[in-house]
Design an enzyme around this catalytic site. Structure first.
Site, PDB file in Angstrom:
ATOM      1  N   ASP A  92       0.808  -1.229   0.000  1.00 65.85           N
ATOM      2  CA  ASP A  92       0.000   0.000   0.000  1.00 65.85           C
ATOM      3  C   ASP A  92       0.834   1.269   0.000  1.00 65.85           C
ATOM      4  O   ASP A  92       0.290   2.374   0.160  1.00 65.85           O
ATOM      5  CB  ASP A  92      -0.990  -0.015   1.168  1.00 65.85           C
ATOM      6  CG  ASP A  92      -2.183  -0.903   0.851  1.00 65.85           C
ATOM      7  OD1 ASP A  92      -2.531  -1.011  -0.336  1.00 65.85           O
ATOM      8  OD2 ASP A  92      -2.764  -1.489   1.779  1.00 65.85           O
ATOM      9  N   ASP A 151      -7.352  -4.454  -4.687  1.00 70.66           N
ATOM     10  CA  ASP A 151      -7.073  -3.081  -4.260  1.00 70.66           C
ATOM     11  C   ASP A 151      -5.755  -2.544  -4.840  1.00 70.66           C
ATOM     12  O   ASP A 151      -5.576  -1.343  -5.002  1.00 70.66           O
ATOM     13  CB  ASP A 151      -6.965  -2.986  -2.741  1.00 70.66           C
ATOM     14  CG  ASP A 151      -7.887  -3.908  -1.980  1.00 70.66           C
ATOM     15  OD1 ASP A 151      -8.221  -4.982  -2.492  1.00 70.66           O
ATOM     16  OD2 ASP A 151      -8.262  -3.573  -0.857  1.00 70.66           O
TER      17      ASP A 151
HETATM   18  N1  GLY Z   1      -7.424  -1.491   0.572  1.00 68.11           N
HETATM   19  C1  GLY Z   1      -8.093  -1.983   1.714  1.00 68.11           C
HETATM   20  C2  GLY Z   1      -9.559  -1.718   1.738  1.00 68.11           C
HETATM   21  O1  GLY Z   1     -10.158  -1.333   0.739  1.00 68.11           O
HETATM   22  O2  GLY Z   1     -10.123  -1.907   2.785  1.00 68.11           O
END
Ligand code: GLY
Length: 371
Positions: A94, A154
């Site tokens: 992330d 994601d």
């Molecule tokens: N990227 C983590 C979420 O969408 O919770």
């Protein structure tokens, strides 16, 4: 048509709220989700702090008020210290979310060389998570942990950091990884009916595709609403950065599916296995999907998608803004992780994407992305 008066007053509401939030959070950041619609504060760890930086930059762009820039620049320095000290940056993909909305935004808006260097350090760290056998960036955990040999949908929003790094350095190694990951993720995380898996595993020995599994959705075979929204925005970004037409039918398919599962008020339930009833919604999924539709509309006009984006945004503004309650957030009824026992609250990425959607409309979709 978006109602420009409603967009203007919603955007003013968001900007005023973020101005009020500056002394409340001081040198800290709002937590990922609120408690009773008020965010607690946290130091610079976890995957979500840059959504606050991103909102400060959006507010700065809209107002040129230095209070937003000064606070966002404090964040850039803090994000530099975070990556230099490897604070919560080694077991996560992330860093794309984290550094696009903080340091890349700073560099794009102010030309800050230190912010540029910091974001390049982040890109360098992110590509270390690339698994060439499977052709994907490993989402979570240490790289020698075979039980985490998987991607998550994601991650498509982490890729713009890599496209940007190649543009800045002229070295295509970042971009090549981003393109490979985008193809792998959209091939395996998107099912034939255009619903999506949250996560997808590969064989650690051979890299062969193995199986889809959920983490934050209802079940392995259901369709987590936010994952679907990451697919909408992620496929639009992949097309924007590559012009590869194979991304278009995927974008259209995941967007059509998202729209087909919306309930009466056009804000999805937290998992798209639900289309009616009392399950909580996830407003953040709607906000992300709107931004993805708007991004794709720069290239291809799809009236059905735009009409859905208009309805979703009108519903968020009319039914879910925090203007009638006490809150440090912008949107109620976002869902972080229902399987973890979470309840509807504000969450910080829902707030960010809501504000991004408003800025996109306000600027006739000419806003230059931090992504
Ligand atoms: N990227 C983590 C979420 O969408 O919770």
């Amino acid at each position: 048509m978006f109602d420009i008066n409603k967009i203007d007053s919603a955007l003013k509401y968001c900007i005023d709220k973020e101005r009020d939030n500056i002394p409340i959070f001081g040198g800290l950041y709002p937590c990922p989700q609120s408690r009773a619609n008020l965010y607690d504060a946290q130091t610079n760890y976890d995957w979500t702090n840059s959504f606050y930086s991103g909102m400060l930059w959006l507010a700065y762009e809209m107002t040129k008020d230095e209070c937003f820039k000064n606070k966002a620049k404090e964040h850039s320095r803090d994000f530099r210290s975070r990556i230099e000290n490897r604070l919560d940056t080694l077991e996560t993909h992330d860093i794309g979310f984290l550094y696009s909305l903080s340091c890349v935004a700073d560099y794009k808006l102010t030309g800050d060389e230190s912010a540029k260097e910091t974001a390049l350090m982040a890109a360098e760290l992110l590509i270390k998570r690339f698994r060439p056998e499977g052709g994907f960036i490993q989402a979570w955990g240490s790289l020698d942990d075979d039980s985490n040999y998987r991607l998550i949908i994601d991650c498509l929003l982490n890729l713009p950091l890599l496209f940007w790094a190649s543009e800045i350095t002229g070295d295509n190694k970042y971009r090549d990884i981003a393109v490979t990951h985008a193809h792998t993720a959209l091939k395996y995380a998107v099912r034939d009916d255009f619903t999506t898996y949250h996560t997808f595993y590969f064989d650690p020995e051979t890299g062969a595709p193995s199986r889809g599994e959920t983490c934050q959705g209802y079940s392995d075979s259901s369709c987590w609403a936010r994952g679907q929204a990451w697919g909408i925005y992620g496929s639009a970004l992949a097309y924007s950065y590559t012009g590869d037409e194979s991304f278009i039918p995927i974008h259209n398919g995941v967007t059509d599916l998202f729209i087909s599962r919306l309930p009466g008020d056009d804000v999805p339930y937290w998992d798209m296995v639900f289309t009616e009833g009392d399950e909580p919604r996830d407003t953040s999924a709607a906000a992300i999907a709107i931004c993805g539709i708007l991004e794709m509309s720069k290239h291809i006009k799809n009236e059905k998608h735009m009409k859905a984006a208009e309805r979703m945004l009108a519903s968020l503004i009319g039914g879910y803004m925090t203007d009638k309650i006490t809150s440090t957030g912008l949107l109620t009824d976002a869902m972080y992780s229902r399987p973890n026992g979470d309840h509807p609250e504000c969450n910080i990425w829902g707030d960010y994407y809501f504000m991004e959607a408003l800025v996109r409309i306000k600027t006739d979709n000419e806003w230059k992305m931090y992504w």
